[in-house]
Design an enzyme around this catalytic site. Sequence first.
Site, PDB file in Angstrom:
ATOM      1  N   CYS A   1      27.395  62.203  25.240  1.00  0.00           N
ATOM      2  CA  CYS A   1      27.902  61.417  24.128  1.00  0.00           C
ATOM      3  C   CYS A   1      28.836  62.329  23.369  1.00  0.00           C
ATOM      4  O   CYS A   1      28.406  63.215  22.635  1.00  0.00           O
ATOM      5  CB  CYS A   1      26.757  60.958  23.231  1.00  0.00           C
TER       6      CYS A   1
ATOM      7  N   GLU B   1      31.814  56.237  26.563  1.00  0.00           N
ATOM      8  CA  GLU B   1      31.499  56.986  27.773  1.00  0.00           C
ATOM      9  C   GLU B   1      32.580  56.688  28.797  1.00  0.00           C
ATOM     10  O   GLU B   1      33.162  55.601  28.780  1.00  0.00           O
ATOM     11  CB  GLU B   1      30.132  56.585  28.364  1.00  0.00           C
TER      12      GLU B   1
END
Length: 227
Positions: free
Chosen positions: A2, A104
């Site tokens: 992340c 992502e």
Amino acid sequence: MCSRFTLTSKPVLVGSHFGLAEIDDFPPRYNIAPTQPVGIVRTGYHRQREFALVRWGLLPDWVKDPGAFTTLVNARAETLTQKPSFRSAFKYRRCLFPMNGFYEWSGGKGERQPHYISTRGEAVFAVAGLWENWMGVDGSEMESAVIITTRANSTLSAIHQRMPVVIEAQHFESWLNCTSGKTDEVVDLLRPADNSFFKLQQVSILVNNPQNSGSELLRPVGQQELF
DNA sequence: CCAGACGTTGTT
DNA sequence: GTCTGG
DNA sequence: CCAGACGTTGTT
DNA sequence: GTCTGG
């Protein structure tokens, strides 16, 4: 992993979701990147719950030369108690990252595709983190923080193997209360979110460049050429 | 004992 | 290719 | 994560 | 600061 996220809710809403007595104003942000100032919620010096702006990229307090140390953006939940960089912060300096979603990338070299992951109602939510206060020999100080990751749930595993740990509101108090210095009561919170918690959407590669940080980043793919 | 590391992820 | 900066 | 830099010395 | 490797 992340390594980019958004915080777009109004400060007053963030304040009420996290049970803060007060919160400074801040603008909506659509592309928060490592090394940038980032808002965290933690237990402050006088036990009050507070919002603080710190550097994203944890710097352990024993580091002598910050320039020669890696930027620690993520910490694996599975090994927090073993790693010298995180062990102490896991016991005494837990925090939450308010966010409305994160990015992502999927795909191999040359075909990397960014995705935006958010809740169904685009609501603000809390990601588990740790913070540190580094002090240099010259008296300079720097507060910093890191996001905790775990394995992806099946929703996310379509595009990625890891995801940030989400802490739900009923667990904020036990996560943020570090007075015991014990972690056995909070390790159970370090699990993947329910499969229904997040939705995914493809977004434009505009998000690749951290200098692009406006709301246009969340336009669905295929529409970004319609400016 | 001292020296040196101390981190994650994705990709090849 | 690899490291740093955002 | 991606983008962008990647070097030294002396002199002004 | 603390652990691992030599």
